[in-house]
Write a protein that holds these residues in place. Structure first.
Motif, PDB file in Angstrom:
ATOM      1  N   TYR A   3       0.838  -1.196   0.000  1.00  0.00           N
ATOM      2  CA  TYR A   3       0.000   0.000   0.000  1.00  0.00           C
ATOM      3  C   TYR A   3       0.872   1.245   0.000  1.00  0.00           C
ATOM      4  N   CYS A  19      -3.525   0.674  -3.361  1.00  0.00           N
ATOM      5  CA  CYS A  19      -3.022  -0.697  -3.316  1.00  0.00           C
ATOM      6  C   CYS A  19      -2.235  -0.890  -4.610  1.00  0.00           C
ATOM      7  N   ARG A  25      -7.095   2.791  -6.017  1.00  0.00           N
ATOM      8  CA  ARG A  25      -6.669   3.974  -5.275  1.00  0.00           C
ATOM      9  C   ARG A  25      -7.880   4.808  -4.931  1.00  0.00           C
ATOM     10  N   CYS A  39      -9.341  -2.518  -0.078  1.00  0.00           N
ATOM     11  CA  CYS A  39      -9.034  -3.099  -1.386  1.00  0.00           C
ATOM     12  C   CYS A  39      -9.849  -4.387  -1.503  1.00  0.00           C
TER      13      CYS A  39
END
Length: 62
Positions: A3, A19, A25, A39
């Motif tokens: 990340y 991510c 994002r 994510c």
């Protein structure tokens, strides 16, 4: 899982969390001081708290 957390340049800086493994994002507004990024591919949520003042002693800075 990898990340990236960054603050874009400029006066009205929010937080960008991404991510890098899955290319997801999200950019959060400057008024948001505590944010959560999820994510869906990793299944992991990352929570970030932004502090404007540097609360660490000089010996602890990177």
């Amino acid at each position: 899982m990898s990340y990236r957390i960054e603050r874009p340049p400029g006066e009205e800086r929010g937080i960008v969390i991404a991510c890098e493994d899955h290319d997801h994002r999200r950019e959060f507004r400057p008024a948001e001081k505590r944010v959560a990024f999820f994510c869906p591919d990793c299944g992991v949520e990352v929570e970030v708290a932004l502090r404007e003042d540097d609360w660490r002693p000089l010996s602890e800075r990177c």
